[in-house]
Design a protein around this motif. Structure first.
Motif, short mmCIF file in Angstrom:
data_model
loop_
_atom_site.label_atom_id
_atom_site.label_comp_id
_atom_site.label_asym_id
_atom_site.label_seq_id
_atom_site.Cartn_x
_atom_site.Cartn_y
_atom_site.Cartn_z
N PRO A 104 0.84 -1.20 0.00
CA PRO A 104 0.00 0.00 0.00
C PRO A 104 0.87 1.25 0.00
O PRO A 104 1.93 1.28 0.63
CB PRO A 104 -0.79 -0.12 1.31
N THR B 249 -4.27 6.32 -0.51
CA THR B 249 -4.88 7.04 0.60
C THR B 249 -4.11 8.33 0.86
O THR B 249 -2.88 8.38 0.72
CB THR B 249 -4.88 6.21 1.90
N ARG C 221 -13.43 1.26 7.50
CA ARG C 221 -12.18 1.32 8.24
C ARG C 221 -11.31 2.44 7.67
O ARG C 221 -11.44 2.80 6.50
CB ARG C 221 -11.42 -0.01 8.13
N CYS C 222 -10.42 2.97 8.50
CA CYS C 222 -9.47 3.97 7.98
C CYS C 222 -8.37 3.24 7.23
O CYS C 222 -7.44 2.70 7.80
CB CYS C 222 -8.88 4.78 9.12
N ARG C 223 -8.50 3.21 5.90
CA ARG C 223 -7.55 2.47 5.08
C ARG C 223 -6.14 3.06 5.17
O ARG C 223 -5.15 2.33 5.05
CB ARG C 223 -8.02 2.47 3.62
N HIS C 224 -6.06 4.37 5.40
CA HIS C 224 -4.73 4.97 5.52
C HIS C 224 -3.99 4.38 6.72
O HIS C 224 -2.83 3.97 6.61
CB HIS C 224 -4.85 6.49 5.65
N GLU D 42 -16.16 -3.12 6.88
CA GLU D 42 -14.77 -3.13 6.40
C GLU D 42 -14.50 -1.93 5.51
O GLU D 42 -13.42 -1.36 5.52
CB GLU D 42 -14.49 -4.44 5.66
N ARG D 43 -15.50 -1.50 4.75
CA ARG D 43 -15.30 -0.35 3.86
C ARG D 43 -14.99 0.92 4.64
O ARG D 43 -14.24 1.77 4.17
CB ARG D 43 -16.56 -0.12 3.01
N GLU E 47 -9.07 6.89 -0.72
CA GLU E 47 -9.61 7.44 0.52
C GLU E 47 -8.83 8.71 0.83
O GLU E 47 -7.60 8.69 0.92
CB GLU E 47 -9.42 6.43 1.65
N VAL F 146 -4.66 1.58 8.26
CA VAL F 146 -4.43 0.16 8.01
C VAL F 146 -3.14 -0.02 7.20
O VAL F 146 -2.38 -0.97 7.43
CB VAL F 146 -5.63 -0.48 7.29
N GLY F 147 -2.87 0.90 6.29
CA GLY F 147 -1.62 0.84 5.54
C GLY F 147 -0.41 0.92 6.45
O GLY F 147 0.59 0.23 6.24
#
Length: 424
Positions: free
Chosen positions: A29, A89, A279-282, A276-277, A123, A284-285
């Motif tokens: 990511p 993100t 979630r803070c993907r940043h 799951e959508r 995101e 999580v990266g």
């Protein structure tokens, strides 16, 4: 004052990275963090790298900041080169990013598009104080391409907000959330528990008020009083009394019970989301060992096992970029042991847990004892994963120490087949 930066090795003036760090770009990511170091006032508990307008002189003002940060974005493009992937993100943090004009935030995001490009479902988050936005500013953020806003709610109880030196009216929070929703933005709320003088009923009231706003995502962090902050001085003088560990544990358990009952599920020790959508993907990266470039004074970056951090003061940051140099103050190249330790430290905090196979022999032997102690889920362990129970989340540091016995080497580096990337 903001906390001190760590020591490290000298960073090259041109910002160049070793070839091995660049080799895997695009396989992990890739995100961008942008630090906006401005606030209207400094909260008494805050040790982030932030400044009020009266603390900064010429060359470091808010009016010129966006174009200064674009200079580092150009540097990132030169350093990462053609191998740089599109950005998945973007997270604008601070400070209070929304003290900048919305068009400046839009200018920075356009700079990311022009330099790297954004993936189709990127995101794009900005932090905001509830009293720093309007319906028009939130609509403008959405039009510039922001998809998500994270409001610093902290508490709904007036005496708790006063102890934290927060200036917003708690009644402004639901109003700001409604405006963000109308603009088409996803919404996250940040809460703090463990403020001196906060009762369990106060904390429940804050949770209930947050849930009444129907956020997509909620973060709840225990207050940490850092040396050098105004609050630390008040504690030292006996003006404030910190709660004990049992009080904080009770508040965490209450948060998890209340949020779970409302349909939010934990996915990281301090974070809950509706799906799951959302979630803070940043973040999580970060937790998954991804790559990110941190722009701004004091910002930290990580690419391919190389971590670096910028000079802290906005004036020094601006001066370095104006002189054609990287603003990086120092860096470190992580060895296999460090990367393994971070893999374990971060991986166990996630709801998916950590693969037992990545642990050293001593770490694998420790799993059974952690299950017996009620800190690790036994059913997940049978399937080969270390997943924390609620009690384990309260004692996550204890779990990590057990999984990282200091008398044995790691089972392998992150590049080993058994050590799949994971990260914050």
């Amino acid at each position: 004052m903001p906390s001190a930066l760590p020591d490290g090795d000298p960073a090259p003036e041109d910002g160049a990275l070793p070839s091995q760090a660049l080799a895997g770009l695009g396989s992990r990511p890739f995100g961008l963090y942008l630090h906006v170091p401005f606030c209207t006032v400094r909260c008494g508990y805050c040790d982030f790298n932030t400044y009020t307008a009266t603390e900064l002189g010429g060359g470091a003002d808010q009016a010129s900041y966006a174009r200064t940060a674009l200079g580092e974005l150009a540097l990132a493009g030169r350093v990462l080169g053609d191998a740089a992937p599109e950005v998945g993100t973007v997270f604008v943090g601070g400070g209070t990013p929304t003290v900048l004009p919305v068009d400046d935030l839009g200018l920075l995001l356009q700079g990311v598009r022009d330099r790297f490009g954004l993936v189709a479902d990127a995101e794009v988050t900005t932090e905001a104080n509830p009293d720093s936005v309007t319906p028009a500013s939130l609509q403008a953020l959405r039009e510039h391409g922001f998809t998500r806003v994270s409001f610093g709610m902290q508490s709904s109880v007036r005496h708790v907000l006063a102890t934290l030196d927060r200036t917003h009216d708690p009644e402004r929070v639901p109003q700001a959330v409604a405006w963000a929703r109308a603009a088409g933005l996803d919404v996250s709320l940040d809460l703090i528990y463990g403020t001196p003088g906060e009762s369990l009923d106060d904390w429940r009231a804050s949770l209930d008020a947050a849930l009444a706003c129907a956020p997509d995502h909620l973060s709840a962090y225990a207050l940490v009083v850092e040396d050098g902050t105004r609050m630390a001085g008040r504690v030292r003088r006996g003006e404030l009394v910190l709660p004990d560990d049992d009080d904080e544990a009770d508040k965490y358990e209450l948060a998890d019970e209340v949020l779970t009952a409302a349909g939010l599920r934990w996915y990281e020790v301090s974070n809950w989301s509706t799906s799951e959508r959302t979630r803070c993907r940043h973040n999580v990266g970060y937790w998954a060992g991804g790559d990110w470039w941190g722009l701004g004074p004091g910002a930290h970056s990580h690419v391919g096992g190389v971590r670096w951090w910028n000079v802290k003061h906005p004036r020094a940051y601006a001066d370095r970029l104006a002189g054609g140099a990287s603003p990086a103050q120092a860096r470190e190249v992580l060895d296999d042991t460090q990367r393994h330790e971070e893999r374990v430290l971060l991986g166990v905090r996630l709801v998916e847990g950590l693969e037992v196979a990545v642990l050293s022999p001593g770490g694998r032997r420790a799993v059974a004892g952690l299950v017996a102690d009620g800190l690790v889920d036994g059913r997940a362990a049978v399937t080969g994963r270390v997943v924390l129970t609620r009690r384990g989340r309260l004692l996550a540091d204890t779990v990590v120490r057990a999984l990282l016995p200091d008398d044995e080497p790691a089972a392998g580096s992150l590049s080993a087949p058994t050590a799949v990337s994971a990260g914050t």
